[in-house]
Scaffold this active site. Structure first.
Site, PDB file in Angstrom:
ATOM      1  N   ASN A   1       0.463  57.132  76.519  1.00 17.48           N
ATOM      2  CA  ASN A   1      -0.361  57.772  77.552  1.00 17.48           C
ATOM      3  C   ASN A   1       0.499  58.310  78.686  1.00 17.48           C
ATOM      4  OD1 ASN A   1      -2.416  55.192  76.606  1.00 17.48           O
ATOM      5  ND2 ASN A   1      -3.094  57.302  76.425  1.00 17.48           N
TER       6      ASN A   1
ATOM      7  N   TYR B   1      -9.605  55.609  65.421  1.00 16.91           N
ATOM      8  CA  TYR B   1      -9.849  54.879  66.673  1.00 16.91           C
ATOM      9  C   TYR B   1     -11.171  55.331  67.287  1.00 16.91           C
ATOM     10  CZ  TYR B   1      -9.800  53.622  71.552  1.00 16.91           C
ATOM     11  OH  TYR B   1     -10.185  53.153  72.785  1.00 16.91           O
TER      12      TYR B   1
ATOM     13  N   SER C   1     -15.418  54.676  75.038  1.00 17.63           N
ATOM     14  CA  SER C   1     -14.390  55.604  75.509  1.00 17.63           C
ATOM     15  C   SER C   1     -14.943  57.023  75.534  1.00 17.63           C
ATOM     16  CB  SER C   1     -13.221  55.537  74.519  1.00 17.63           C
ATOM     17  OG  SER C   1     -12.329  56.605  74.721  1.00 17.63           O
ATOM     18  N   ALA C   2     -14.393  57.836  76.411  1.00 18.36           N
ATOM     19  CA  ALA C   2     -14.750  59.254  76.442  1.00 18.36           C
ATOM     20  C   ALA C   2     -14.335  59.950  75.148  1.00 18.36           C
ATOM     21  CB  ALA C   2     -14.082  59.922  77.634  1.00 18.36           C
ATOM     22  N   THR C   3     -13.526  59.267  74.349  1.00 17.51           N
ATOM     23  CA  THR C   3     -13.131  59.844  73.062  1.00 17.51           C
ATOM     24  C   THR C   3     -14.363  60.092  72.174  1.00 17.51           C
ATOM     25  OG1 THR C   3     -11.526  59.655  71.272  1.00 17.51           O
ATOM     26  CG2 THR C   3     -12.702  57.655  71.822  1.00 17.51           C
TER      27      THR C   3
ATOM     28  N   ARG D   1       0.122  68.316  71.484  1.00 20.68           N
ATOM     29  CA  ARG D   1       0.015  67.113  70.641  1.00 20.68           C
ATOM     30  C   ARG D   1      -1.209  67.301  69.745  1.00 20.68           C
ATOM     31  NH1 ARG D   1      -0.516  61.460  73.833  1.00 20.68           N
ATOM     32  NH2 ARG D   1      -2.442  62.461  74.469  1.00 20.68           N
TER      33      ARG D   1
ATOM     34  N   ASP E   1      -7.895  35.813  74.029  1.00 17.51           N
ATOM     35  CA  ASP E   1      -7.007  36.886  73.551  1.00 17.51           C
ATOM     36  C   ASP E   1      -6.118  36.298  72.469  1.00 17.51           C
ATOM     37  OD1 ASP E   1      -5.998  39.705  75.316  1.00 17.51           O
ATOM     38  OD2 ASP E   1      -4.945  39.100  73.499  1.00 17.51           O
TER      39      ASP E   1
ATOM     40  N   TYR F   1     -15.186  54.826  79.123  1.00 17.43           N
ATOM     41  CA  TYR F   1     -14.128  55.009  80.112  1.00 17.43           C
ATOM     42  C   TYR F   1     -13.501  56.375  79.919  1.00 17.43           C
ATOM     43  CZ  TYR F   1     -13.896  49.873  79.327  1.00 17.43           C
ATOM     44  OH  TYR F   1     -14.147  48.543  79.117  1.00 17.43           O
ATOM     45  N   PHE F   2     -13.144  57.007  81.031  1.00 19.18           N
ATOM     46  CA  PHE F   2     -12.336  58.217  80.938  1.00 19.18           C
ATOM     47  C   PHE F   2     -10.860  57.772  80.892  1.00 19.18           C
ATOM     48  CE2 PHE F   2     -15.084  61.858  80.505  1.00 19.18           C
ATOM     49  CZ  PHE F   2     -16.265  61.159  80.384  1.00 19.18           C
TER      50      PHE F   2
ATOM     51  N   LYS G   1     -15.089  53.413  68.067  1.00 20.27           N
ATOM     52  CA  LYS G   1     -15.865  53.357  69.317  1.00 20.27           C
ATOM     53  C   LYS G   1     -17.281  53.900  69.080  1.00 20.27           C
ATOM     54  CE  LYS G   1     -12.765  51.371  71.685  1.00 20.27           C
ATOM     55  NZ  LYS G   1     -12.949  49.950  72.000  1.00 20.27           N
TER      56      LYS G   1
HETATM   57  P1  NAD Z   1      -4.955  46.437  75.802  1.00 19.26           P
HETATM   58  O1  NAD Z   1      -4.302  46.570  74.483  1.00 19.26           O
HETATM   59  O2  NAD Z   1      -4.099  46.252  77.002  1.00 19.26           O
HETATM   60  O3  NAD Z   1      -6.020  45.247  75.754  1.00 19.26           O
HETATM   61  C1  NAD Z   1      -6.660  44.826  74.588  1.00 19.26           C
HETATM   62  C2  NAD Z   1      -6.440  43.326  74.471  1.00 19.26           C
HETATM   63  O4  NAD Z   1      -7.154  42.848  73.327  1.00 19.26           O
HETATM   64  C3  NAD Z   1      -4.975  42.936  74.271  1.00 19.26           C
HETATM   65  O5  NAD Z   1      -4.633  41.918  75.183  1.00 19.26           O
HETATM   66  C4  NAD Z   1      -4.924  42.423  72.821  1.00 19.26           C
HETATM   67  O6  NAD Z   1      -3.951  41.412  72.664  1.00 19.26           O
HETATM   68  C5  NAD Z   1      -6.337  41.927  72.640  1.00 19.26           C
HETATM   69  N1  NAD Z   1      -6.812  41.907  71.255  1.00 19.26           N
HETATM   70  C6  NAD Z   1      -6.752  42.905  70.337  1.00 19.26           C
HETATM   71  N2  NAD Z   1      -7.297  42.509  69.181  1.00 19.26           N
HETATM   72  C7  NAD Z   1      -7.708  41.221  69.372  1.00 19.26           C
HETATM   73  C8  NAD Z   1      -8.345  40.269  68.551  1.00 19.26           C
HETATM   74  N3  NAD Z   1      -8.652  40.527  67.273  1.00 19.26           N
HETATM   75  N4  NAD Z   1      -8.623  39.053  69.070  1.00 19.26           N
HETATM   76  C9  NAD Z   1      -8.321  38.761  70.353  1.00 19.26           C
HETATM   77  N5  NAD Z   1      -7.711  39.621  71.178  1.00 19.26           N
HETATM   78  C10 NAD Z   1      -7.415  40.834  70.687  1.00 19.26           C
HETATM   79  O7  NAD Z   1      -5.904  47.722  75.987  1.00 19.26           O
HETATM   80  P2  NAD Z   1      -6.727  48.233  77.236  1.00 19.26           P
HETATM   81  O8  NAD Z   1      -6.177  49.562  77.617  1.00 19.26           O
HETATM   82  O9  NAD Z   1      -6.853  47.197  78.263  1.00 19.26           O
HETATM   83  O10 NAD Z   1      -8.117  48.515  76.526  1.00 19.26           O
HETATM   84  C11 NAD Z   1      -9.163  47.558  76.534  1.00 19.26           C
HETATM   85  C12 NAD Z   1     -10.358  48.130  75.799  1.00 19.26           C
HETATM   86  O11 NAD Z   1     -10.752  49.356  76.412  1.00 19.26           O
HETATM   87  C13 NAD Z   1     -10.114  48.461  74.327  1.00 19.26           C
HETATM   88  O12 NAD Z   1     -11.291  48.180  73.617  1.00 19.26           O
HETATM   89  C14 NAD Z   1      -9.842  49.948  74.354  1.00 19.26           C
HETATM   90  O13 NAD Z   1     -10.161  50.554  73.132  1.00 19.26           O
HETATM   91  C15 NAD Z   1     -10.796  50.391  75.443  1.00 19.26           C
HETATM   92  N6  NAD Z   1     -10.419  51.663  76.081  1.00 19.26           N
HETATM   93  C16 NAD Z   1      -9.157  51.811  76.605  1.00 19.26           C
HETATM   94  C17 NAD Z   1      -8.820  53.024  77.202  1.00 19.26           C
HETATM   95  C18 NAD Z   1      -7.440  53.238  77.749  1.00 19.26           C
HETATM   96  O14 NAD Z   1      -7.042  54.400  77.907  1.00 19.26           O
HETATM   97  N7  NAD Z   1      -6.670  52.219  78.089  1.00 19.26           N
HETATM   98  C19 NAD Z   1      -9.750  54.053  77.293  1.00 19.26           C
HETATM   99  C20 NAD Z   1     -11.027  53.849  76.750  1.00 19.26           C
HETATM  100  C21 NAD Z   1     -11.353  52.638  76.147  1.00 19.26           C
HETATM  101  C1  WQD Z   2      -3.382  62.784  79.012  1.00 18.45           C
HETATM  102  C2  WQD Z   2      -2.809  64.193  79.089  1.00 18.45           C
HETATM  103  C3  WQD Z   2      -1.720  64.903  77.076  1.00 18.45           C
HETATM  104  C4  WQD Z   2       1.574  62.012  77.238  1.00 18.45           C
HETATM  105  C5  WQD Z   2      -6.067  58.903  75.207  1.00 18.45           C
HETATM  106  C6  WQD Z   2      -6.932  58.615  74.019  1.00 18.45           C
HETATM  107  C7  WQD Z   2      -8.324  58.280  74.457  1.00 18.45           C
HETATM  108  C8  WQD Z   2      -8.331  57.188  75.531  1.00 18.45           C
HETATM  109  C9  WQD Z   2      -7.339  57.423  76.613  1.00 18.45           C
HETATM  110  C10 WQD Z   2      -8.827  55.061  74.599  1.00 18.45           C
HETATM  111  C11 WQD Z   2      -3.048  65.031  77.835  1.00 18.45           C
HETATM  112  C12 WQD Z   2      -0.721  64.808  78.202  1.00 18.45           C
HETATM  113  C13 WQD Z   2       0.429  62.742  77.508  1.00 18.45           C
HETATM  114  C14 WQD Z   2       2.844  62.657  77.334  1.00 18.45           C
HETATM  115  C15 WQD Z   2       1.728  64.685  77.982  1.00 18.45           C
HETATM  116  N1  WQD Z   2      -7.987  55.916  74.997  1.00 18.45           N
HETATM  117  N2  WQD Z   2       0.518  64.061  77.878  1.00 18.45           N
HETATM  118  N3  WQD Z   2       2.865  63.979  77.711  1.00 18.45           N
HETATM  119  O1  WQD Z   2      -5.105  61.898  75.337  1.00 18.45           O
HETATM  120  O2  WQD Z   2      -6.690  61.996  77.320  1.00 18.45           O
HETATM  121  O3  WQD Z   2      -6.620  59.993  75.923  1.00 18.45           O
HETATM  122  O4  WQD Z   2      -6.065  57.755  76.062  1.00 18.45           O
HETATM  123  O5  WQD Z   2      -9.996  55.163  74.401  1.00 18.45           O
HETATM  124  O6  WQD Z   2      -9.019  57.898  73.333  1.00 18.45           O
HETATM  125  O7  WQD Z   2      -6.970  59.760  73.189  1.00 18.45           O
HETATM  126  O8  WQD Z   2      -4.709  60.455  77.398  1.00 18.45           O
HETATM  127  O9  WQD Z   2      -2.734  59.803  78.702  1.00 18.45           O
HETATM  128  O10 WQD Z   2      -2.470  60.284  76.235  1.00 18.45           O
HETATM  129  O11 WQD Z   2      -2.920  62.164  77.815  1.00 18.45           O
HETATM  130  O12 WQD Z   2       1.809  65.878  78.320  1.00 18.45           O
HETATM  131  O13 WQD Z   2       3.889  62.053  77.085  1.00 18.45           O
HETATM  132  O14 WQD Z   2      -1.381  64.098  79.219  1.00 18.45           O
HETATM  133  O15 WQD Z   2      -1.441  65.998  76.265  1.00 18.45           O
HETATM  134  O16 WQD Z   2      -3.252  66.345  78.249  1.00 18.45           O
HETATM  135  P1  WQD Z   2      -5.775  61.212  76.430  1.00 18.45           P
HETATM  136  P2  WQD Z   2      -3.148  60.599  77.527  1.00 18.45           P
END
Ligand code: NAD
Ligand code: WQD
Length: 339
Positions: free
Chosen positions: A200, A150, A126-128, A293, A33, A178-179, A154
């Site tokens: 989030n 973003y 991601s589900a995105t 949003r 990291d 991931y959802f 993905k």
């Molecule tokens: P996070 O930011 O907590 O973890 C990502 C980690 O990667 C961090 O520790 C950051 O320091 C490190 N990092 C970033 N760029 C780097 C680089 N160039 N070199 C080395 N390290 C680097 O995020 P997370 O929520 O744990 O997400 C992890 C992965 O899952 C990401 O790819 C994210 O896009 C994906 N994801 C997250 C969610 C979510 O809602 N949290 C949902 C879907 C997908």
């Molecule tokens: C959940 C619900 C908001 C904050 C995002 C990314 C997605 C993925 C996960 C990485 C929605 C509502 C939120 C707040 C609210 N990340 N909300 N007040 O939008 O489903 O997904 O994170 O891949 O790509 O888009 O998650 O937690 O932001 O929102 O009312 O302060 O909560 O409108 O309905 P989201 P979220």
């Protein structure tokens, strides 16, 4: 022989939980990291939870020479690639930083793998990638699209891995969609520690419950959902971590590649989550309804059948447990890893 797994983004929220799941499943884990969005303190907590020293190298996945040294030293048999930036809004204002880090980092990691004969990778998708769903629940064959940079990283990341697999069938790739990951390790020692204002829902709610923020803004109550607020498929980070161990096992035991949803198959509204959090914490979570949003969708939940049928994996932990574990982490660490 024990497989060594290189975990990129290892100090982050989901990867830190996955680290423990992989160790539990018997793998040797080497974390990498650059701490661009995490704290080195997570490493002490992981060592404590693993009851063993952990192996870690500080490096940027965009740095090919640094990765070469790490591959030479540890000879990983697989990579689980989490390293990426993840804030949707920031990706709109800084698209180049997102393309450089998320796409550049993935390509660079794959090139290092290629140079060292490592051909198995699990990728954080991601589900995105489903954009605005036409039909629910979402199956893996649903149409995909990106509505922000973003999401584009993905979608492109998945495409890059498909293309690499076509060019060289020795490559095996697992794209895990991931959802909405939430919750924390049951010990309360590691969890999500967002910098600044959480984007989030659950981390925001947690900070309201603990008194760091006054009230939640509920982004819209006029969606076509049962209570008008957005519906999502929240998944406990521990279940998600185990999904990675299952996907890695699959890559090691089979030939070919896969793309699977990791979700529970159940949707909950913003207000469902607020109520569950209030019950778990015994605190009230004041909220006000705010405008929608931009870019948000009304509802999104997974069809998790493919993960069950292919990987033998299913989410086990319910919304109450997600809130209880989030609250334990929040209460024990009100300022995250800086507590
Ligand atoms: P996070 O930011 O907590 O973890 C990502 C980690 O990667 C961090 O520790 C950051 O320091 C490190 N990092 C970033 N760029 C780097 C680089 N160039 N070199 C080395 N390290 C680097 O995020 P997370 O929520 O744990 O997400 C992890 C992965 O899952 C990401 O790819 C994210 O896009 C994906 N994801 C997250 C969610 C979510 O809602 N949290 C949902 C879907 C997908
Ligand atoms: C959940 C619900 C908001 C904050 C995002 C990314 C997605 C993925 C996960 C990485 C929605 C509502 C939120 C707040 C609210 N990340 N909300 N007040 O939008 O489903 O997904 O994170 O891949 O790509 O888009 O998650 O937690 O932001 O929102 O009312 O302060 O909560 O409108 O309905 P989201 P979220």
């Amino acid at each position: 022989m024990t497989t060594t797994v290189l975990l990129t983004g290892a100090a982050g929220y989901i990867a830190s939980h996955t680290w423990l799941a992989l160790q539990q499943a018997g793998y040797r884990v080497v974390g990498v990291d650059n701490f661009s969005n995490s704290s080195p303190r997570v490493l002490e907590r992981l060592a404590e939870l693993a009851a063993a020293p952990i192996e870690f190298e500080k490096a940027d996945v965009c740095d090919g020479a640094a990765l070469d040294e790490i591959f030479d030293r540890y000879r990983p048999g697989a990579v689980v690639h989490f390293a990426a930036f993840k804030a949707v809004g920031e990706s709109v204002s800084q698209p180049l930083a997102y393309y450089r880090n998320n796409i550049g980092g993935l390509v660079n990691t794959c090139e290092a793998m290629q140079r060292h004969g490592c051909t198995r990778i699990v990728f954080s998708s991601s589900a995105t990638v489903y954009g605005a769903p036409e039909q629910l629940p979402l199956r893996e064959d649903a149409p995909t699209s990106a509505t922000n940079p973003y999401g584009a990283t993905k979608l492109m990341g998945e495409q890059i891995l498909r293309d690499v697999g076509v060019a060289d069938p020795a490559w095996q790739t697992a794209c895990l969609r991931y959802f909405n990951p939430v919750g924390a390790h049951e010990s309360g020692r590691i969890g999500e520690d967002p910098r600044g204002t959480p984007n989030n829902l659950m981390p925001y709610v947690a900070q309201v419950a603990v008194g760091r923020r006054e009230r939640l803004s509920v982004f819209g109550d006029d969606y076509p959902t049962p209570d008008g607020t957005g519906v999502r498929d929240y998944i406990h980070v521990t279940d998600l971590a185990e999904g990675h161990a299952a996907a890695l096992r699959w890559l090691l035991d089979n030939s070919g590649s896969l793309t699977v949803n990791l979700g529970t198959g159940r949707g909950y509204s913003v207000l469902d989550l607020v109520r569950a959090y209030e019950a778990a914490s015994g605190r009230s979570v004041p909220y006000e309804v705010a405008p929608r949003r931009p870019g948000d969708i009304a509802a999104c939940w997974a069809d998790p059948a493919q993960a069950r049928d292919t990987l033998g994996w299913q989410a086990k932990l319910d919304l109450d447990r997600m809130c209880q574990d989030s609250w334990r982490w929040q209460q024990l660490n009100p300022q995250g890893f800086n507590t």
